[in-house]
Design an enzyme around this catalytic site. Structure first.
Site, PDB file in Angstrom:
ATOM      1  CG  HIS A 186      47.741  33.133  39.263  1.00 55.66           C
ATOM      2  ND1 HIS A 186      47.957  34.488  39.444  1.00 55.66           N
ATOM      3  CD2 HIS A 186      46.457  33.011  38.811  1.00 55.66           C
ATOM      4  CE1 HIS A 186      46.854  35.148  39.123  1.00 55.66           C
ATOM      5  NE2 HIS A 186      45.938  34.288  38.728  1.00 55.66           N
ATOM      6  CD  GLU A 201      43.566  38.816  41.287  1.00 53.14           C
ATOM      7  OE1 GLU A 201      44.573  38.082  41.205  1.00 53.14           O
ATOM      8  OE2 GLU A 201      42.700  38.894  40.392  1.00 53.14           O
ATOM      9  CG  HIS A 231      42.898  35.107  42.559  1.00 55.07           C
ATOM     10  ND1 HIS A 231      41.574  35.269  42.221  1.00 55.07           N
ATOM     11  CD2 HIS A 231      43.585  35.132  41.381  1.00 55.07           C
ATOM     12  CE1 HIS A 231      41.458  35.367  40.913  1.00 55.07           C
ATOM     13  NE2 HIS A 231      42.667  35.296  40.374  1.00 55.07           N
ATOM     14  NE  ARG A 265      46.539  35.159  31.368  1.00 57.36           N
ATOM     15  CZ  ARG A 265      45.434  35.538  32.017  1.00 57.36           C
ATOM     16  NH1 ARG A 265      45.431  36.681  32.688  1.00 57.36           N
ATOM     17  NH2 ARG A 265      44.354  34.782  31.998  1.00 57.36           N
ATOM     18  CG  ASP A 299      41.295  38.781  33.922  1.00 61.39           C
ATOM     19  OD1 ASP A 299      41.819  39.192  34.985  1.00 61.39           O
ATOM     20  OD2 ASP A 299      41.502  37.645  33.456  1.00 61.39           O
TER      21      ASP A 299
END
Length: 383
Positions: free
Chosen positions: A137, A347, A208, A112, A282
Site C-alpha cells: 500500500h 478493492e 480500502h 503488495r 485475501d
C-alpha cells in the site's frame, strides 16, 4: 448506527438531511453521529477535517482528508432505518495513533510489491519495505497517512488532491492525483481517480473500506451472500505475494460465480493451502468484465438488513479480503469491537505485484499520460 423511521419520519429525515448538507459551519454533528470537530487537527503541518456528502434519499458519506478515508456510510435497510455500513473511528485519533487501512485511499501502489523492488527501463527501483520483505500500500509514506487538499463543489461531491513528491517511499516521479467522491439519486457512491506524473512510474489506486452491510459493525460477515464475476484468481506464495499464475475458481473456496455465503464458501475446503496462508480470503480476483464499468463485478447481500451492495469498475481485478487480520484489539464507532471477519473489503485494482509480472496488465504511467480509474458502489435493498 440505526435510526428507526416510518413513512412520515422518512420524509422529515430527507428534509433534515438536505438541511444538514447545507448546514451552517457551527453545526457539527452528522447523521451518522460524528462530530466534525473531532476530526479537526493538524497532521504533519496540514489541517484535517471531516466532509459530508449526501443525496436527497438520505444517503450520507463522511470522509476525512486524512488518508482520503471513508469514515461512515449511511444507507437505508429493508425497514427504512438508516445504517452505517463501514467500519471506522469516531475521531481522528483513531486513525493517527495506530496505522490502519480503514476506509483509506491506497497509493501510490495498492497491495503488495515483491521485495519492494521492480525494474523500470532496465533500472531496479528499491521501495520502502513495510510488510516484512515486501512493500504494501505504497510503503511507510503511503497515501493512507497523508493529508489531502479538499474541495467540495456541491453537496454531493468531494474532490481530494495530493501531490506525491519524487522519491516518496522510493517511487520515481512527482505524481499529482485527485480522488473524487460523489453520490447520486441511485444511491451510488462513485470514486474516480486521476493522476499524472513528471517521470515514468507505476501507480495503482483503490479504496480500502471495510464493509459490514448489517450495520452492526461488530457482527461477523460470514453469513453475507457474495457474488464475484470472476472465473479466475491469482494465488499467493507463503509470503502472500502473487505467484504470477491465474488459477480457476471452480471447485475451490474462491468460487463466487454463483451467489453463496462466505461461510459456505470457506467450508468447501477449510484445509485449502491458500486459505490457510491468508487465514481466509485475501486474494485478487480476475474479473470477467473486460474493463467495462457497466458490467457487474461483484454483489454483496446482508440477509439481516436486506442491504445489497453492487460493485462496478473499469479495473481488471478486485481484491476480496474477509477481515482475517482483525483481532478485536481496535474499538471503533459505537464502541464496536472489530474482531476477525467482521468486515469484507472489495478493492478494485490492477493485480498485486503487477510491476514484476509482465504478463499482467501494466501499471506503468508515462509523463504526458493520465491515469484514470473508477469504482462505483451501488446500494439497494432486498425486502
Amino acid at each position: 448506527m440505526t435510526i428507526p423511521t416510518n413513512t412520515l419520519a422518512c420524509g422529515l429525515l430527507a428534509v433534515a438531511l438536505l438541511i444538514a448538507c447545507n448546514q451552517e459551519p457551527d453545526v457539527q454533528r452528522t447523521q451518522s453521529g460524528l462530530d466534525k470537530r473531532d476530526f479537526q487537527t493538524v497532521v504533519n503541518g496540514d489541517s484535517t477535517n471531516l466532509y459530508v456528502i449526501c443525496n436527497a434519499n438520505g444517503m450520507e458519506v463522511c470522509i476525512t482528508n486524512y488518508g482520503g478515508r471513508i469514515v461512515s456510510l449511511m444507507v437505508p435497510d429493508a425497514t427504512g432505518a438508516f445504517r452505517d455500513v463501514v467500519q471506522g473511528f469516531a475521531n481522528i485519533d483513531g486513525y493517527t495513533t495506530e496505522p490502519s487501512s480503514f476506509g483509506a485511499t491506497m497509493g501510490r501502489f495498492a497491495n503488495r510489491i515483491n521485495n519492494g523492488q521492480f525494474v523500470l527501463d532496465g533500472d531496479t527501483v528499491q521501495l520502502d519495505r513495510n510488510n516484512g520483505a515486501h512493500t504494501i500500500h505504497g510503503g511507510g509514506d503511503g497515501w493512507r497517512g497523508q493529508v489531502f487538499a479538499a474541495r467540495q463543489p456541491d453537496d454531493s461531491t468531494l474532490v481530494l488532491t495530493y501531490t506525491s513528491p519524487d522519491g516518496e517511499s522510493g517511487f520515481p516521479g512527482e505524481v499529482t492525483a485527485s480522488v473524487t467522491f460523489a453520490v447520486n439519486s441511485r444511491n451510488e457512491l462513485a470514486i474516480n481517480y486521476e493522476a499524472e506524473t513528471t517521470a515514468k512510474t507505476i501507480i495503482n489506486l483503490t479504496n480500502h473500506s471495510f464493509f459490514n452491510l448489517s450495520g452492526n459493525l461488530a457482527e461477523t460477515v460470514l453469513d453475507d451472500i457474495l457474488y464475484v464475476n470472476a472465473a479466475g484468481y491469482t494465488p499467493l506464495d507463503s509470503t502472500l505475494i502473487t505467484t504470477g499464475e491465474v488459477s480457476p475458481v471452480a471447485g475451490t473456496p474462491f468460487d463466487f460465480t454463483e451467489p453463496v455465503s462466505i461461510r459456505t464458501a470457506l467450508a468447501r475446503d477449510p484445509a485449502n493451502t491458500q486459505l490457510q496462508m491468508a487465514s481466509g480470503i485475501d486474494h485478487n480476483f480476475v474479473l470477467n468484465t473486460g474493463g467495462s464499468i457497466d458490467e457487474l463485478a461483484a454483489r454483496l447481500y446482508a440477509p439481516g438488513s436486506g442491504i445489497v451492495m453492487e460493485v462496478y469498475t473499469d479495473e481488471p481485478g478486485m481484491q476480496v479480503y474477509t477481515g482475517n487480520m482483525l483481532d478485536g484489539s481496535r474499538t471503533g464507532k459505537g464502541n464496536a469491537r472489530y474482531g476477525k471477519q467482521t468486515a469484507i473489503c472489495l478493492e478494485t485494482q490492477h493485480f498485486p505485484d503487477a510491476p514484476n509480472k509482465p504478463q499482467w496488465p501494466t501499471t506503468v504511467l508515462e509523463p504526458g499520460d493520465r491515469y484514470t480509474s473508477t469504482c462505483i458502489y451501488r446500494f439497494s435493498l432486498v425486502k
